[in-house]
Design a protein around this motif. Structure first.
Motif, PDB file in Angstrom:
ATOM      1  N   PRO A   1       0.831  -1.201   0.000  1.00 31.41           N
ATOM      2  CA  PRO A   1       0.000   0.000   0.000  1.00 31.41           C
ATOM      3  C   PRO A   1       0.869   1.256   0.000  1.00 31.41           C
ATOM      4  CG  PRO A   1       0.143  -0.875   2.220  1.00 31.41           C
ATOM      5  CD  PRO A   1       1.002  -1.769   1.342  1.00 31.41           C
ATOM      6  N   MET A   2       0.280   2.367  -0.379  1.00 35.38           N
ATOM      7  CA  MET A   2       0.958   3.651  -0.182  1.00 35.38           C
ATOM      8  C   MET A   2       0.174   4.405   0.887  1.00 35.38           C
ATOM      9  SD  MET A   2       2.006   6.714  -2.731  1.00 35.38           S
ATOM     10  CE  MET A   2       1.694   8.405  -2.231  1.00 35.38           C
ATOM     11  N   PRO A   3       0.879   4.932   1.902  1.00 34.41           N
ATOM     12  CA  PRO A   3       0.173   5.617   2.994  1.00 34.41           C
ATOM     13  C   PRO A   3      -0.386   6.964   2.548  1.00 34.41           C
ATOM     14  CG  PRO A   3       2.546   5.866   3.255  1.00 34.41           C
ATOM     15  CD  PRO A   3       2.342   4.960   2.071  1.00 34.41           C
ATOM     16  N   PRO A   4      -1.488   7.408   3.143  1.00 33.20           N
ATOM     17  CA  PRO A   4      -2.015   8.742   2.835  1.00 33.20           C
ATOM     18  C   PRO A   4      -1.198   9.817   3.548  1.00 33.20           C
ATOM     19  CG  PRO A   4      -3.427   7.658   4.447  1.00 33.20           C
ATOM     20  CD  PRO A   4      -2.317   6.688   4.115  1.00 33.20           C
ATOM     21  N   PHE A   5      -1.028  10.981   2.907  1.00 31.12           N
ATOM     22  CA  PHE A   5      -0.268  12.071   3.532  1.00 31.12           C
ATOM     23  C   PHE A   5      -1.170  13.244   3.891  1.00 31.12           C
ATOM     24  CE2 PHE A   5       2.999   9.593   1.537  1.00 31.12           C
ATOM     25  CZ  PHE A   5       4.084   9.717   2.392  1.00 31.12           C
ATOM     26  N   LYS A   6      -2.477  12.975   3.939  1.00 34.88           N
ATOM     27  CA  LYS A   6      -3.433  14.070   4.090  1.00 34.88           C
ATOM     28  C   LYS A   6      -3.169  14.987   5.278  1.00 34.88           C
ATOM     29  CE  LYS A   6      -7.814  14.171   2.317  1.00 34.88           C
ATOM     30  NZ  LYS A   6      -8.934  13.277   2.078  1.00 34.88           N
ATOM     31  N   PRO A   7      -3.098  14.500   6.502  1.00 37.84           N
ATOM     32  CA  PRO A   7      -2.925  15.505   7.558  1.00 37.84           C
ATOM     33  C   PRO A   7      -1.478  15.969   7.667  1.00 37.84           C
ATOM     34  CG  PRO A   7      -3.260  13.305   8.485  1.00 37.84           C
ATOM     35  CD  PRO A   7      -3.142  13.141   7.016  1.00 37.84           C
ATOM     36  N   LYS A   8      -0.550  15.193   7.110  1.00 36.60           N
ATOM     37  CA  LYS A   8       0.864  15.470   7.332  1.00 36.60           C
ATOM     38  C   LYS A   8       1.382  16.613   6.458  1.00 36.60           C
ATOM     39  CE  LYS A   8       5.218  13.073   7.791  1.00 36.60           C
ATOM     40  NZ  LYS A   8       6.086  12.052   7.212  1.00 36.60           N
ATOM     41  N   LEU A   9       0.963  16.664   5.210  1.00 39.23           N
ATOM     42  CA  LEU A   9       1.477  17.671   4.285  1.00 39.23           C
ATOM     43  C   LEU A   9       0.464  18.797   4.110  1.00 39.23           C
ATOM     44  CD1 LEU A   9       3.036  15.401   1.496  1.00 39.23           C
ATOM     45  CD2 LEU A   9       4.186  16.462   3.435  1.00 39.23           C
ATOM     46  N   SER A  10       0.947  20.034   4.215  1.00 45.30           N
ATOM     47  CA  SER A  10       0.075  21.198   4.049  1.00 45.30           C
ATOM     48  C   SER A  10      -0.111  21.476   2.555  1.00 45.30           C
ATOM     49  CB  SER A  10       0.719  22.407   4.711  1.00 45.30           C
ATOM     50  OG  SER A  10       1.877  22.765   3.990  1.00 45.30           O
ATOM     51  N   GLU A  11      -1.003  22.400   2.246  1.00 49.13           N
ATOM     52  CA  GLU A  11      -1.216  22.830   0.857  1.00 49.13           C
ATOM     53  C   GLU A  11       0.095  23.322   0.249  1.00 49.13           C
ATOM     54  OE1 GLU A  11      -3.310  23.236  -1.846  1.00 49.13           O
ATOM     55  OE2 GLU A  11      -4.141  21.548  -0.741  1.00 49.13           O
ATOM     56  N   LYS A  12       0.847  24.057   1.067  1.00 49.69           N
ATOM     57  CA  LYS A  12       2.105  24.608   0.572  1.00 49.69           C
ATOM     58  C   LYS A  12       3.107  23.489   0.293  1.00 49.69           C
ATOM     59  CE  LYS A  12       5.370  28.236   1.463  1.00 49.69           C
ATOM     60  NZ  LYS A  12       5.947  29.133   2.451  1.00 49.69           N
ATOM     61  N   ASP A  13       3.179  22.522   1.221  1.00 45.11           N
ATOM     62  CA  ASP A  13       4.054  21.363   1.012  1.00 45.11           C
ATOM     63  C   ASP A  13       3.716  20.683  -0.309  1.00 45.11           C
ATOM     64  OD1 ASP A  13       5.254  21.717   3.480  1.00 45.11           O
ATOM     65  OD2 ASP A  13       3.980  20.267   4.510  1.00 45.11           O
ATOM     66  N   LEU A  14       2.427  20.532  -0.527  1.00 46.17           N
ATOM     67  CA  LEU A  14       1.949  19.831  -1.715  1.00 46.17           C
ATOM     68  C   LEU A  14       2.364  20.579  -2.984  1.00 46.17           C
ATOM     69  CD1 LEU A  14       0.356  17.256  -1.358  1.00 46.17           C
ATOM     70  CD2 LEU A  14      -1.687  18.490  -2.005  1.00 46.17           C
ATOM     71  N   ALA A  15       2.222  21.904  -2.961  1.00 48.13           N
ATOM     72  CA  ALA A  15       2.611  22.719  -4.119  1.00 48.13           C
ATOM     73  C   ALA A  15       4.114  22.578  -4.365  1.00 48.13           C
ATOM     74  CB  ALA A  15       2.233  24.171  -3.889  1.00 48.13           C
ATOM     75  N   ASN A  16       4.910  22.577  -3.280  1.00 44.30           N
ATOM     76  CA  ASN A  16       6.358  22.440  -3.414  1.00 44.30           C
ATOM     77  C   ASN A  16       6.708  21.059  -3.966  1.00 44.30           C
ATOM     78  OD1 ASN A  16       6.632  24.987  -2.344  1.00 44.30           O
ATOM     79  ND2 ASN A  16       7.057  24.283  -0.277  1.00 44.30           N
ATOM     80  N   LEU A  17       6.069  20.050  -3.416  1.00 42.17           N
ATOM     81  CA  LEU A  17       6.327  18.676  -3.834  1.00 42.17           C
ATOM     82  C   LEU A  17       6.005  18.499  -5.323  1.00 42.17           C
ATOM     83  CD1 LEU A  17       7.305  16.126  -2.533  1.00 42.17           C
ATOM     84  CD2 LEU A  17       5.008  15.662  -1.727  1.00 42.17           C
ATOM     85  N   ILE A  18       4.903  19.050  -5.751  1.00 46.13           N
ATOM     86  CA  ILE A  18       4.503  18.899  -7.155  1.00 46.13           C
ATOM     87  C   ILE A  18       5.446  19.671  -8.068  1.00 46.13           C
ATOM     88  CG2 ILE A  18       2.686  19.574  -8.794  1.00 46.13           C
ATOM     89  CD1 ILE A  18       0.719  18.329  -6.773  1.00 46.13           C
ATOM     90  N   ALA A  19       5.892  20.845  -7.606  1.00 43.11           N
ATOM     91  CA  ALA A  19       6.877  21.601  -8.401  1.00 43.11           C
ATOM     92  C   ALA A  19       8.118  20.740  -8.617  1.00 43.11           C
ATOM     93  CB  ALA A  19       7.231  22.893  -7.688  1.00 43.11           C
ATOM     94  N   TYR A  20       8.541  20.035  -7.574  1.00 39.57           N
ATOM     95  CA  TYR A  20       9.717  19.162  -7.698  1.00 39.57           C
ATOM     96  C   TYR A  20       9.423  17.965  -8.609  1.00 39.57           C
ATOM     97  CZ  TYR A  20      13.175  15.612  -6.494  1.00 39.57           C
ATOM     98  OH  TYR A  20      14.123  14.633  -6.564  1.00 39.57           O
ATOM     99  N   LEU A  21       8.284  17.329  -8.407  1.00 39.77           N
ATOM    100  CA  LEU A  21       7.948  16.140  -9.216  1.00 39.77           C
ATOM    101  C   LEU A  21       7.919  16.487 -10.709  1.00 39.77           C
ATOM    102  CD1 LEU A  21       5.109  14.544  -7.012  1.00 39.77           C
ATOM    103  CD2 LEU A  21       7.443  13.685  -7.312  1.00 39.77           C
ATOM    104  N   LYS A  22       7.562  17.726 -11.022  1.00 37.94           N
ATOM    105  CA  LYS A  22       7.515  18.132 -12.435  1.00 37.94           C
ATOM    106  C   LYS A  22       8.895  18.228 -13.065  1.00 37.94           C
ATOM    107  CE  LYS A  22       3.070  20.396 -12.675  1.00 37.94           C
ATOM    108  NZ  LYS A  22       2.315  21.653 -12.627  1.00 37.94           N
ATOM    109  N   THR A  23       9.943  18.280 -12.220  1.00 34.24           N
ATOM    110  CA  THR A  23      11.300  18.367 -12.766  1.00 34.24           C
ATOM    111  C   THR A  23      11.899  16.983 -13.011  1.00 34.24           C
ATOM    112  OG1 THR A  23      12.461  18.294 -10.638  1.00 34.24           O
ATOM    113  CG2 THR A  23      11.691  20.460 -11.387  1.00 34.24           C
ATOM    114  N   LEU A  24      11.237  15.937 -12.577  1.00 31.68           N
ATOM    115  CA  LEU A  24      11.841  14.583 -12.654  1.00 31.68           C
ATOM    116  C   LEU A  24      11.838  14.055 -14.089  1.00 31.68           C
ATOM    117  CD1 LEU A  24      10.402  12.862  -9.451  1.00 31.68           C
ATOM    118  CD2 LEU A  24      12.482  14.210  -9.726  1.00 31.68           C
TER     119      LEU A  24
END
Ligand code: HEC
Length: 130
Positions: A107-130
């Motif tokens: 399974p993949m764990p949910p990150f809902k309460p752990k990551l904020s909206e800002k974290d998510l935006a940062n994470l996606i910005a990084y994933l787009k560079t992969l």
């Protein structure tokens, strides 16, 4: 006692700098950022989040499976590696927030309460560079 205070003071300062710097940059660079699309995440912060939360199970630089699929070219491909849903920001967000607790064999764990909206935006910005 003194030591603990120093440590807290240090972290407090770090956090203040980390929060204030982007705000100040935004204020002074208002003209520049108007040319860019709104709400861009930080690739650097996103990489740090990836290293902490995702690299245990995902390679960022290859498509080989670690525990979950390798995420190289995640957004360059048309579809996501496992679900084959369109490789859109909305679908990747959903995967990160909800995980996939019923996936087999892992399974993949949910990150809902752990990551904020800002974290998510940062994470996606990084994933787009992969
Ligand atoms: C404990 C291991 C684990 C962690 C930690 C983890 N994942 Fe996953 N991930 C998986 C597994 C297993 C799959 C494949 C099953 C599935 O689709 O959920 C997966 C699938 C994915 C997919 C492909 C989804 C699809 O629809 O094909 C993406 C994108 C993804 N993870 C991103 C992330 C990101 C970003 C993080 C960090 C915030 C993360 N994962 C953290 C195990 C993990």
């Amino acid at each position: 006692m003194q030591k603990t205070f120093d440590k807290r003071g240090y972290w407090g300062l770090l956090i203040a700098v980390a929060t204030l710097c982007p705000l100040m940059l935004e204020a002074t660079g208002a003209k520049k950022s108007a040319a860019r699309p709104a709400a861009q995440g930080s690739v650097k912060a996103g990489k740090a989040l990836f290293d902490q939360n995702c690299s245990l199970c995902h390679f960022p630089d290859q498509t080989k499976t670690k525990i979950g699929p390798g995420l190289k070219d995640l957004f360059k491909n048309k579809t996501l590696p496992v679900s084959h849903l369109p490789a859109t920001e909305a679908n990747v967000r959903k995967q990160i927030l909800n995980g996939n607790p019923s996936a087999k064999p892992m399974p993949m764990p949910p990150f809902k309460p752990k990551l904020s909206e800002k974290d998510l935006a940062n994470l996606i910005a990084y994933l787009k560079t992969l």
